[in-house]
Design a protein around this motif. Structure first.
Motif, PDB file in Angstrom:
ATOM      1  N   SER A  71       1.240   0.218   7.373  1.00 58.73           N
ATOM      2  CA  SER A  71       2.461  -0.495   7.746  1.00 58.73           C
ATOM      3  C   SER A  71       3.265   0.308   8.759  1.00 58.73           C
TER       4      SER A  71
ATOM      5  N   GLY B 170      11.351  -1.279   4.594  1.00 65.07           N
ATOM      6  CA  GLY B 170       9.899  -1.177   4.647  1.00 65.07           C
ATOM      7  C   GLY B 170       9.362   0.236   4.673  1.00 65.07           C
TER       8      GLY B 170
ATOM      9  N   VAL C 296       3.485   4.746   1.556  1.00 64.08           N
ATOM     10  CA  VAL C 296       2.371   4.567   0.618  1.00 64.08           C
ATOM     11  C   VAL C 296       1.066   4.356   1.376  1.00 64.08           C
ATOM     12  N   THR C 297       1.075   3.506   2.376  1.00 62.31           N
ATOM     13  CA  THR C 297      -0.176   3.249   3.113  1.00 62.31           C
ATOM     14  C   THR C 297      -0.630   4.486   3.878  1.00 62.31           C
TER      15      THR C 297
ATOM     16  N   VAL D 293       5.810  -3.308  -3.883  1.00 59.52           N
ATOM     17  CA  VAL D 293       5.283  -2.441  -2.822  1.00 59.52           C
ATOM     18  C   VAL D 293       3.857  -2.024  -3.150  1.00 59.52           C
ATOM     19  N   TYR D 294       3.639  -1.597  -4.373  1.00 58.48           N
ATOM     20  CA  TYR D 294       2.326  -1.096  -4.754  1.00 58.48           C
ATOM     21  C   TYR D 294       1.290  -2.224  -4.810  1.00 58.48           C
ATOM     22  N   GLU D 295       1.695  -3.388  -5.291  1.00 55.08           N
ATOM     23  CA  GLU D 295       0.762  -4.522  -5.316  1.00 55.08           C
ATOM     24  C   GLU D 295       0.349  -4.910  -3.897  1.00 55.08           C
ATOM     25  N   ARG D 296       1.297  -4.918  -2.972  1.00 61.05           N
ATOM     26  CA  ARG D 296       0.962  -5.249  -1.582  1.00 61.05           C
ATOM     27  C   ARG D 296       0.054  -4.193  -0.953  1.00 61.05           C
ATOM     28  N   ALA D 297       0.125  -2.986  -1.478  1.00 55.00           N
ATOM     29  CA  ALA D 297      -0.733  -1.910  -0.977  1.00 55.00           C
ATOM     30  C   ALA D 297      -2.097  -1.890  -1.670  1.00 55.00           C
TER      31      ALA D 297
ATOM     32  N   GLN E  84       6.614   1.098   1.895  1.00 51.91           N
ATOM     33  CA  GLN E  84       5.289   0.563   2.216  1.00 51.91           C
ATOM     34  C   GLN E  84       4.603   1.425   3.272  1.00 51.91           C
TER      35      GLN E  84
END
Length: 355
Positions: A194, A296, A302-303, A332-336, A299
């Motif tokens: 991201s 953001g 994390v990415t 955030v974690y689910e999207r990652a 995100q």
């Protein structure tokens, strides 16, 4: 690393799990004694007790003797290993240990925290009950020295699968107050990175003590908005620096000028990975400070952490999160690409004689 519940939690068949665990028999065990911790002389056996317990309870974690020695060697007024850590022996063999520490929590309590293990070969014989009674007595003795205008509680944490401990704690009056998830992403090959918010950049943190302390304090500051809390003391800073997994080269830190906006403190446990024949990294702490939230940044951090771990040979990543996290971390974690792999429970019990 953190779901308040006053009744059954969906998907948790507590009664059927209780049926699998016989009540502890509390008759005295001949030859069972308790003594203070002896430092490095004890940690090898203590690690074996913890790891055998994890195996018996389906907890896929490993603790090394070096990690235990580091964890218990940094005392202060929140934890004194000479007085707040007790070892249980049966005919001279170390079979259990437990400790007590305390912290002021972000929900306004002073919590006296109890932790420990009983080797699975010696469960259901009253060892856990005796250790718990010592811990509660020790917690009350510490609390008696504290003049503080906060309600006081005793607390502990347990993986959902550690049924014997949960049965013991619930039988002693402890109740679930919060649920936590451990989330896992098993494929790090195709990570969609991201974008960073405008005005921010990712660059390494200095490895001098002042730079590392600034990162440590930023982490502690950010978590003042989260449930629970931990003492960001000089001793806990030293413990962090001395952790065998400490490796600033895989930290991902976002900056605006000379200000830390947020970071992910990543770790890799070579000891644990070797034990399970895997290549897992942990996003140990993910934080964004207040002025940089809702843009953001989490995100993006994390990415980038997934990429940093992949570049070190890691094939899967794990992290812990409060199921009621107020900053949207779960999303955030689910999207990652993370999914819930395990659940854990925070327990509390009011301390008698306190408000």
């Amino acid at each position: 690393m953190k779901a308040q519940t006053s009744g059954p939690t969906p998907g948790l068949d507590l009664e059927s799990q209780r049926a699998e665990v016989a009540p502890e028999r509390h008759e005295p065990m001949a030859g069972l004694t308790f003594r203070p911790w002896r430092g490095a002389d004890d940690v090898l056996v203590m690690a074996r007790v913890a790891n055998d317990s994890n195996d018996a309870d389906g907890v896929d974690e490993r603790t090394s003797a070096e990690e235990l020695l580091n964890f218990f060697s940094h005392g202060d007024d929140h934890f004194d290993p000479g007085a707040d850590l007790m070892v249980g022996e049966l005919d001279g063999e170390l079979i259990a240990y437990g400790w007590v520490s305390w912290a002021d929590t972000t929900d306004g309590l002073r919590e006296y925290r109890l932790g420990g293990y009983v080797h699975p070969a010696w469960r259901k014989r009253g060892v856990g009950g005796r250790l718990l009674r010592w811990q509660e007595e020790r917690a009350r003795a510490i609390a008696a020295r504290h003049g503080v205008d906060r309600p006081r509680v005793m607390g502990t944490w347990s993986p959902e699968s550690r049924v014997a401990k949960r049965h013991l704690m619930e039988g002693a009056g402890y109740r679930p107050v919060r649920w936590f998830y451990e989330m896992l992403r098993t494929d790090l090959h195709a990570v969609e990175v991201s974008s960073l918010p405008d005005g921010l950049e990712v660059r390494p943190v200095g490895v001098d003590r002042a730079s590392l302390r600034a990162l440590f304090d930023s982490d502690a500051e950010a978590f003042q908005d989260h449930w629970g809390g931990w003492p960001a003391t000089d001793a806990s800073f030293e413990e962090w620096l001395s952790d065998p997994k400490f490796d600033p080269s895989i930290f991902v830190v976002a900056w605006e000028g000379d200000q830390i906006a947020g970071a992910v403190i990543n770790t890799i446990s070579e000891h644990e990975n070797a034990a399970f024949n895997r290549h897992r990294g942990w996003l140990d702490s993910v934080f964004v400070r207040r002025p940089w939230r809702r843009r953001g940044l989490a995100q993006a951090l994390v990415t980038r952490s997934l990429v940093a771990l992949r570049e070190r040979g890691v094939t899967e990543a794990m992290l812990g999160v409060d199921s009621e996290n107020p900053t949207g971390a779960l999303g955030v974690y689910e999207r990652a690409g993370f999914v819930v792999a395990h659940r854990g429970i925070a327990y509390r019990k009011p301390m008698e004689g306190t408000s």
